[in-house]
Design an enzyme around this catalytic site. Structure first.
Site, PDB file in Angstrom:
ATOM      1  N   ASN A   8      48.805  27.851  46.848  1.00 17.17           N
ATOM      2  CA  ASN A   8      48.889  29.306  46.951  1.00 17.17           C
ATOM      3  C   ASN A   8      49.281  29.606  48.400  1.00 17.17           C
ATOM      4  OD1 ASN A   8      48.553  32.041  46.977  1.00 17.17           O
ATOM      5  ND2 ASN A   8      46.423  32.036  46.297  1.00 17.17           N
ATOM      6  N   LYS A  15      46.713  27.836  50.823  1.00 16.04           N
ATOM      7  CA  LYS A  15      45.486  27.387  50.178  1.00 16.04           C
ATOM      8  C   LYS A  15      45.892  26.336  49.154  1.00 16.04           C
ATOM      9  CE  LYS A  15      43.069  31.738  50.710  1.00 16.04           C
ATOM     10  NZ  LYS A  15      42.974  33.057  50.116  1.00 16.04           N
ATOM     11  N   ARG A  90      51.298  29.253  42.824  1.00 12.38           N
ATOM     12  CA  ARG A  90      51.118  30.666  42.529  1.00 12.38           C
ATOM     13  C   ARG A  90      52.337  31.397  43.083  1.00 12.38           C
ATOM     14  NH1 ARG A  90      46.070  34.454  44.145  1.00 12.38           N
ATOM     15  NH2 ARG A  90      46.666  36.194  42.844  1.00 12.38           N
ATOM     16  N   HIS A 178      47.520  40.264  39.513  1.00 15.91           N
ATOM     17  CA  HIS A 178      46.253  39.556  39.246  1.00 15.91           C
ATOM     18  C   HIS A 178      46.238  38.958  37.835  1.00 15.91           C
ATOM     19  CE1 HIS A 178      44.178  42.117  42.539  1.00 15.91           C
ATOM     20  NE2 HIS A 178      44.362  40.900  43.007  1.00 15.91           N
ATOM     21  N   SER A 208      39.238  41.302  47.789  1.00 17.03           N
ATOM     22  CA  SER A 208      39.885  42.054  48.871  1.00 17.03           C
ATOM     23  C   SER A 208      41.146  42.714  48.341  1.00 17.03           C
ATOM     24  CB  SER A 208      40.138  41.197  50.100  1.00 17.03           C
ATOM     25  OG  SER A 208      40.502  39.920  49.751  1.00 17.03           O
ATOM     26  N   GLY A 209      41.846  42.044  47.408  1.00 16.68           N
ATOM     27  CA  GLY A 209      42.806  42.737  46.555  1.00 16.68           C
ATOM     28  C   GLY A 209      42.026  43.172  45.321  1.00 16.68           C
ATOM     29  N   ARG A 238      44.451  48.003  51.503  1.00 19.76           N
ATOM     30  CA  ARG A 238      45.513  48.760  50.798  1.00 19.76           C
ATOM     31  C   ARG A 238      44.888  49.999  50.150  1.00 19.76           C
ATOM     32  NH1 ARG A 238      47.346  43.834  47.179  1.00 19.76           N
ATOM     33  NH2 ARG A 238      45.866  42.578  48.357  1.00 19.76           N
ATOM     34  N   MET A 281      33.484  44.527  52.198  1.00 21.04           N
ATOM     35  CA  MET A 281      32.471  45.348  51.537  1.00 21.04           C
ATOM     36  C   MET A 281      31.075  45.067  52.079  1.00 21.04           C
ATOM     37  SD  MET A 281      31.996  47.723  49.404  1.00 21.04           S
ATOM     38  CE  MET A 281      33.206  48.031  48.136  1.00 21.04           C
ATOM     39  N   ARG A 282      30.804  43.818  52.450  1.00 21.54           N
ATOM     40  CA  ARG A 282      29.455  43.479  52.961  1.00 21.54           C
ATOM     41  C   ARG A 282      29.152  44.233  54.248  1.00 21.54           C
ATOM     42  NH1 ARG A 282      30.904  37.290  52.038  1.00 21.54           N
ATOM     43  NH2 ARG A 282      32.833  38.254  52.719  1.00 21.54           N
ATOM     44  N   ILE A 326      33.765  40.929  45.158  1.00 21.14           N
ATOM     45  CA  ILE A 326      32.788  42.021  45.070  1.00 21.14           C
ATOM     46  C   ILE A 326      32.159  42.054  43.674  1.00 21.14           C
ATOM     47  CG2 ILE A 326      32.487  44.534  45.220  1.00 21.14           C
ATOM     48  CD1 ILE A 326      34.985  44.560  47.094  1.00 21.14           C
ATOM     49  N   ASN A 329      29.660  39.207  43.243  1.00 19.17           N
ATOM     50  CA  ASN A 329      28.572  39.006  44.220  1.00 19.17           C
ATOM     51  C   ASN A 329      27.771  40.231  44.615  1.00 19.17           C
ATOM     52  OD1 ASN A 329      29.059  36.153  44.697  1.00 19.17           O
ATOM     53  ND2 ASN A 329      31.000  36.836  45.562  1.00 19.17           N
ATOM     54  N   GLU A 376      41.542  31.479  39.379  1.00 20.34           N
ATOM     55  CA  GLU A 376      43.008  31.510  39.232  1.00 20.34           C
ATOM     56  C   GLU A 376      43.619  30.119  39.402  1.00 20.34           C
ATOM     57  OE1 GLU A 376      42.324  34.554  42.057  1.00 20.34           O
ATOM     58  OE2 GLU A 376      43.980  35.759  41.306  1.00 20.34           O
TER      59      GLU A 376
HETATM   60  P1  ADP Z   1      40.575  37.575  47.704  1.00 21.67           P
HETATM   61  O1  ADP Z   1      40.593  36.339  46.835  1.00 21.67           O
HETATM   62  O2  ADP Z   1      41.363  38.724  47.188  1.00 21.67           O
HETATM   63  O3  ADP Z   1      40.785  37.296  49.164  1.00 21.67           O
HETATM   64  P2  ADP Z   1      37.788  37.652  47.010  1.00 21.67           P
HETATM   65  O4  ADP Z   1      37.847  37.755  45.538  1.00 21.67           O
HETATM   66  O5  ADP Z   1      37.341  36.360  47.610  1.00 21.67           O
HETATM   67  O6  ADP Z   1      39.115  38.151  47.682  1.00 21.67           O
HETATM   68  O7  ADP Z   1      36.836  38.820  47.542  1.00 21.67           O
HETATM   69  C1  ADP Z   1      36.644  38.963  48.912  1.00 21.67           C
HETATM   70  C2  ADP Z   1      35.794  40.168  49.146  1.00 21.67           C
HETATM   71  O8  ADP Z   1      34.600  40.121  48.359  1.00 21.67           O
HETATM   72  C3  ADP Z   1      35.311  40.240  50.579  1.00 21.67           C
HETATM   73  O9  ADP Z   1      36.212  40.930  51.383  1.00 21.67           O
HETATM   74  C4  ADP Z   1      34.022  40.980  50.469  1.00 21.67           C
HETATM   75  O10 ADP Z   1      34.270  42.351  50.709  1.00 21.67           O
HETATM   76  C5  ADP Z   1      33.598  40.853  49.029  1.00 21.67           C
HETATM   77  N1  ADP Z   1      32.303  40.193  48.873  1.00 21.67           N
HETATM   78  C6  ADP Z   1      32.027  38.872  48.838  1.00 21.67           C
HETATM   79  N2  ADP Z   1      30.690  38.668  48.683  1.00 21.67           N
HETATM   80  C7  ADP Z   1      30.115  39.888  48.635  1.00 21.67           C
HETATM   81  C8  ADP Z   1      28.775  40.371  48.493  1.00 21.67           C
HETATM   82  N3  ADP Z   1      27.745  39.538  48.384  1.00 21.67           N
HETATM   83  N4  ADP Z   1      28.583  41.703  48.494  1.00 21.67           N
HETATM   84  C9  ADP Z   1      29.609  42.567  48.605  1.00 21.67           C
HETATM   85  N5  ADP Z   1      30.882  42.180  48.739  1.00 21.67           N
HETATM   86  C10 ADP Z   1      31.144  40.866  48.754  1.00 21.67           C
END
Ligand code: ADP
Length: 403
Positions: A8, A15, A90, A178, A208-209, A238, A281-282, A326, A329, A376
């Protein structure tokens, strides 16, 4: 061991994952990435047991994606006893043509180059390692797996914009993204909850997306994303849905260049833009700043609004599935979204939600709530294996090369 490499590639990172073949199914052996390409290159990889490498390089040692893929390949060759059978990539855009993964050759790669203008930030980076491997390992089977392909069957009303038809003909369509995540989740649903999988389901990929997809009997019928991965719900950086008039204002009244607008939309907006604090988000959840609260409220509100839209597309709702960073988790965000869906008869089971259960709705809930972790890369490995099995001549070539 026979293995498949999944790649990817982004603008500054690659990655990668290695899947071994065990009993005819791919099993993840290694997960790694080379990030900071051209600035502070750093290779890291781990098996499920331990870290395998953490190494930094001088910026000119790994200046671009081809150098990065060469570094990953030589590290794999030197340290791992693997017989590489195929590489699955990907590729963000399959354009109007590709509705499923495809074996790559020069003609397919040339076709995919055409879609660079549809995804200028992602497509060139996705294609770079393919070109590199064509040169260095011409015998190796390479497969492209698209983020758009799973949404290919959308109806005309779902995949059009109300602009003159000639733009549709040249590729200005609502593709949706996605797709590999949604395809994986749809597959898992058939395994873990077959009755739900046959119904009307919204999957919310909240990372994050972020986007959401409406599934009818496991097939995508609508998506919150469109021509690009900017549309729909707000993301880390975004904006999600935005009136096109805002962009006209920025270009004409504010005199911003197209590049500056692009940067604003891809890197400075969303949770980061709204909060002025963070795209994560954290960070926002742990902040007491009112701007952080607004960003989280906006995210939850927009997921709720879009759930209403997708429910209308499906003519009702049987299940709502949370996935990605998000979605997998954050019990708090899941609970707040469930609250927004109460009008649909959603009743959350708070204990199941905080205990990280898969089923998080109460028995009386009219809509089943589920958490299904996405994968994925495994989806790409499965597609690559399926095409490898269909290409026996190539498989022999791969084995010969490796021995
Ligand atoms: P991508 O693959 O699009 O980079 P992910 O699916 O790994 O993104 O999601 C990343 C996002 O998930 C992080 O930016 C964070 O905001 C959120 N995240 C991860 N763990 C937690 C959690 N415990 N609580 C809230 N948000 C979380």
């Amino acid at each position: 061991m026979d293995a498949i490499l999944v790649v990817n590639a982004g603008s500054s990172s690659i990655k990668f994952q290695i899947f071994g073949m065990e009993g005819g199914a791919p099993r993840r052996l290694i997960k790694g990435q080379l990030d900071g390409i051209g600035t502070r290159p750093r290779l890291s990889a781990e098996s499920d047991k331990s870290s395998l490498i953490e190494r930094t390089y001088a910026s000119d040692e790994i200046a671009d994606v081809p150098a990065a893929i060469a570094t990953v390949a030589s590290w794999l060759r030197e340290t791992q006893q693997l017989t590489l059978l195929a590489v699955g990539h990907r590729v963000v855009h399959g354009g109007p043509k590709y509705d499923r993964p495809v074996v790559l050759d020069q003609a397919v790669a040339a076709n995919l180059e055409q879609y660079v203008s549809l995804a200028p930030l992602h497509q060139p980076n996705n294609l770079a390692p393919i070109r590199t491997l064509f040169k260095s390992r011409p015998e190796l089977l390479q497969v492209a797996c698209f983020d758009t392909a799973f949404h290919h069957g959308h109806s005309a009303v779902a995949d059009h914009y109300a602009i003159p038809e000639r733009f549709y003909a040249e590729g200005v369509r609502r593709y949706g993204f996605h797709g590999l995540s949604y395809e994986y989740v749809a597959q898992r649903l058939r395994e873990v909850a077959p009755a739900v999988a046959a119904g009307r389901v919204i999957v919310a990929h909240l990372g994050s997306g972020a986007s959401m997809c409406a599934l009818a009997n496991g097939r995508s019928v609508e998506s919150t994303m469109g021509f690009t991965a900017l549309d729909g719900i707000p993301m880390g950086t975004r904006p999600g849905q935005i009136d096109a008039g805002v962009l006209l204002y920025l270009l004409t009244e504010k005199g911003m260049t197209p590049t500056a607008v692009q940067d604003l939309l891809y890197r400075e907006s969303g949770l980061k833009g709204l909060s002025g604090i963070s795209n994560d988000m954290r960070d926002l959840q742990s902040s007491s700043d009112p701007r952080a609260r607004l960003a989280v409220d906006y995210f939850v509100y927009r997921v709720g609004l879009n759930a209403g839209m997708l429910t209308a597309a499906l003519g009702g709702l049987d299940a709502f599935v949370f996935t990605a960073g998000i979605g997998e988790n954050s019990p708090t965000i899941r609970a707040r979204i469930a609250e927004k869906l109460a009008w649909l008869g959603v009743v959350l089971d708070p204990a199941a939600n905080t205990e990280r259960k898969s089923l998080i709705s109460r028995p009386e809930s009219r809509v089943v709530l589920l958490v299904v972790p996405t994968d994925e890369e495994l989806m790409i490995a499965q597609h690559t294996l399926a095409l490898l099995t269909k290409e026996p001549a190539r498989k022999v070539a791969g084995e010969r090369l490796a021995t």
